[in-house]
Scaffold this active site. Structure first.
Site, PDB file in Angstrom:
ATOM      1  N   ASP A   1     -56.370 -15.015 -16.893  1.00 35.99           N
ATOM      2  CA  ASP A   1     -56.621 -16.142 -17.788  1.00 35.99           C
ATOM      3  C   ASP A   1     -56.176 -17.437 -17.128  1.00 35.99           C
ATOM      4  OD1 ASP A   1     -56.728 -17.703 -20.394  1.00 35.99           O
ATOM      5  OD2 ASP A   1     -57.056 -15.684 -21.167  1.00 35.99           O
TER       6      ASP A   1
ATOM      7  N   HIS B   1     -54.059 -21.173 -23.324  1.00 35.49           N
ATOM      8  CA  HIS B   1     -54.834 -20.007 -23.731  1.00 35.49           C
ATOM      9  C   HIS B   1     -54.224 -18.707 -23.212  1.00 35.49           C
ATOM     10  CE1 HIS B   1     -58.354 -17.201 -23.746  1.00 35.49           C
ATOM     11  NE2 HIS B   1     -58.573 -17.797 -24.910  1.00 35.49           N
TER      12      HIS B   1
ATOM     13  N   SER C   1     -61.246 -13.637 -28.149  1.00 30.96           N
ATOM     14  CA  SER C   1     -60.109 -13.672 -27.219  1.00 30.96           C
ATOM     15  C   SER C   1     -58.892 -13.000 -27.848  1.00 30.96           C
ATOM     16  CB  SER C   1     -59.762 -15.115 -26.852  1.00 30.96           C
ATOM     17  OG  SER C   1     -60.717 -15.669 -25.988  1.00 30.96           O
TER      18      SER C   1
END
Length: 396
Positions: free
Chosen positions: A60, A94, A254
């Protein structure tokens, strides 16, 4: 298990033994106790396992290891972006949120993860949510995670990828008994398509559901969908990583992917001798389905329910070497057989010497291809017969 993975497992087991598993009940509907904790009976699961000893790679935007809820849970990792700022750098937040959903401890008012005993291996492949680092780095991230001892790889992102390179990386993961989870994408309401890498064989594609166990409209759907997990009303940093955490009303695939990865970590931790095939098989046959249909294109085989495996003992792991899905794909990955070692023999001076280069050349056709032995044998028989016939003719 390779020596590197054994060493990592031993070190992590010793480290985890020093950690205190969260057991105290928390108020409902908070970042420390989201709604799905009741559904999944997390307090009961944590009496059996918290995911200890399992490494989950998070491919990520990096993971901020200084966050209170992630301190002591994040390994060194690697930064594969051009920025080279380090795997613990996360400018978008994120990757850190995904890591916290998996292994956050809730410390300091931070996020509480589903598998707080697991370790996170950060693999930074994107700088932010828009600027991806490229195809080659993405595949290299999978390879790095495999070689670093990860048992689970979480990919809560999608991107354009090189099919050849990604296929090679996925094959490497399969051969090393590694599970890969990836989000289907959030295009269900627009140009619906299951995005890469979730669209590839060997990847467990995860869709999103709400608190009513219903497929959420934004979750991309299709025949590739394998499982589903909660995607709405999920904890996260709603401002930036330096601010407080909150519960986001609308999340995405996600978050669902992270919760599916955490579920696998819990199951594998309780059953460390299982293979990826067995872990995935029990996840599939204990998944929650609202009807009798085996699977559909929206939630796959159903919603992850690790509590049914860990608390209730449900699910048949089955044959450790038989994949529950991707059978044909994995069958094609079988490595070439290792040549049998030549048996040791006592030297024998009377034995004929091994044929040299000249003999080998004589046993080939003009174009260099070896002729079948039966052709040579037939020619020899014909030659002997012809010679005898000529001799008989001369005597006649």
């Amino acid at each position: 298990m390779t020596p590197t993975r054994r060493a990592l497992a031993t070190t992590l087991a010793l480290t985890t033994a020093l950690a205190t598993a969260p057991t105290a009940a928390r108020a409902a509907e908070t970042p420390q106790y989201p709604w799905y904790f009741d559904t999944l009976r997390v307090e009961e699961m944590w009496e059996h396992t918290t995911g200890e000893g399992v490494i989950v790679a998070v491919i990520d935007s990096g993971v901020d290891a200084t966050l209170p809820e992630l301190q002591g849970r994040v390994l060194e990792g690697i930064d594969l972006t051009a920025a080279e700022a380090g795997a613990h750098t996360d400018t978008s937040g994120h990757g850190s949120d995904m890591a916290a959903l998996i292994a956050g401890t809730g410390t300091g008012g931070g996020m509480q993860g589903l598998a707080p005993g697991a370790f996170i291996l950060p693999v930074r492949t994107i700088v932010d949510r828009i600027n991806f680092s490229g195809e080659e780095r993405f595949s290299d991230g999978i390879a790095y995670a495999v070689e670093s001892g990860a048992r689970i790889i979480n990919i809560s992102q999608s991107a354009g990828v090189s099919e050849e390179e990604l296929t090679e990386a996925l094959a490497l993961a399969a051969r090393h008994d590694v599970l890969i989870f990836a989000g289907t994408g959030n295009t269900g309401e627009s140009d619906n398509r299951v995005a890469a890498p979730a669209s590839f064989s060997g990847v467990i594609a995860v869709g999103a559901v709400n608190r009513d166990s219903e497929h959420v409209p934004y979750s991309s759907y299709g025949p590739q969908v394998t499982l589903a997990a909660p995607g709405n009303d999920i904890p996260g940093h709603c401002d930036n990583l330096s601010g407080p955490v909150c519960v986001r009303e609308e999340g995405g695939t996600s978050s669902a992917t992270a919760l599916a990865s955490a579920s696998a970590a819990l199951i594998w931790s309780q059953n460390p001798d299982w293979t990826k095939n067995q872990v995935l098989r029990v996840m599939l046959n204990t998944a929650e389905r609202p009807d009798d249909q085996r699977r559909d294109d929206f939630t796959g085989y159903g919603i992850v329910r690790p509590d049914r495996v860990i608390v209730d003992g449900e699910g048949d792991p089955g044959d450790p070497d038989s994949p529950p899905i991707f059978r044909d794909w994995e069958a094609a990955l079988v490595s070439p057989a290792t040549p049998e070692p030549t048996p040791e023999t006592t030297p024998d001076d009377s034995a004929e010497p091994a044929p040299g280069p000249e003999a080998e050349a004589a046993a080939t056709s003009d174009d260099g291809s070896h002729l079948p032995w039966i052709v040579g044998g037939t020619a020899a028989v014909l030659l002997v017969g012809l010679t005898g016939w000529l001799l008989l003719r001369r005597r006649a």
